[in-house]
Scaffold this motif. Sequence first.
Motif: not given
Length: 484
Positions: A114, A116, A138, A142
């Motif tokens: 992931h 971001y 999270a 992440s």
Amino acid sequence: MVSRVIPVDPFDLVVFGGTGDLARRKILPALFRRFCAGQMGANARVIGAARADMDDAGYRSFVSDAIAEFDPDAARHKDHLDSFLANVSYVVLDAKGDAGWDKLAATVQKGRVHAYYFSVGPGLFGDLAQRLHTYGMADANSRIVVEKPFGHDLASARDLNRVLAQHFDEHQVYRIDHYLGKETVQNLMAVRFGNMLFEPLWNSQYVDHIQITVAESVGVGGRGDYYDRAGAMRDMMQNHLMQLLCLIAMEPPAKFDPDAVRDEKLKVIRALDPVAPDNVVRGQYEADGDAPDYRTQVETPDSRTESFVALKAHISNWRWAGTPFYLRTGKRLKDRASEIAVVFKEAPHSIFGAEAGRHRNILTIKLQPNEGIELGVTIKEPGPGGMRLLDVPLDMTFAEALGEDGPDFPDAYERLIMDVIRGNQTLFMRGDEVEAAWQWADPVIQVWEEGGETPIPYASGSAGPDDALMLMHRDGRRWREIKA
């Protein structure tokens, strides 16, 4: 020549600020190019998140328009567009509230990387980080990507680091500086540490001085509000040029891994001497012909913000003691050109006599607009009439040297985003590195702000204020001409 592409693991990339200018111009076209290159698999997903009210179809149309406008190869890759857009979705989201976060949490798939991307102002970093944890997005897989400016000064940079550290470990935070993603910047490390030819000469015994120039031909444009609060010192010198300085001056790391490289960069910053006020020149561009002046563009009639800064820096360590580093950057200059010039000392004695003139070897690393490396060497001028010398370049422009059609290399954002997915932090700044850079820059800025100093006017399209020329002339040196 086609660069070798290594596919990355499946991932979800959430772009907060997914309808903003950075996403439109850089992030989304970069992702599409990596998809076309085969580095992003068919199961990689891009999720835009912003306040703008649109659905998936509307966002896909937005992404398609951005690619058509900002990817020069979009027409050549149009067969890939539908496949790429099929993996693009959108969530309407309030960064400071709770609206949209449940939907985003349901959209992000478990068991994959992931990433971001905080393509928003730093004032929202803490809110985003907190909500990612609150809504269970999270985890150990992440990573968060944060853009500059990382703080406005040392105190604010420390605050940002502290806020992010409450929710993410340091190895999960990627502070991006797109200059470090440029092919030539990385080649600087290859030239230094991959060639025995240069490293023995890379010190104060053989190097007279080093120049780092990042010149822009454009003005502040639509960034006037931000730029007038930042200025060239905060916007460029404290980060972009500081990073270039570190790479040119650092000691060889024990190995090419993130912490080893960043440890050596940090040592350079900590070895920098304070910059004396008479070793800094600030400028602000004026109107010239059709070009507007700075104050008109920022709509601040009495603005004292600099659009140009030049300074002389010294590094107090064994390698560089006594060797000056001259750094300059500015807007509305003659050309858009960025380069690092390593100017070696003259030969200690010329056997050819005074009539042969004075000659130096100069290694030039060109960052933009045409990336490449050039080494100036001295040869005999052809023809009769004695030993007359002239300087000629050994030029390696990447587009010419690596294939008829030029190298198929990813641009800076393509490379850096893929590094985030791979978990490679080598080309990203560490928190203590950012704080050390602000600790060096803050006293320079403080002198200006406390003294109420007005920047020196310079004409648009020039090389900057004349005082910047004198910064070197008084040392018996001269800036290299700014040219594309």
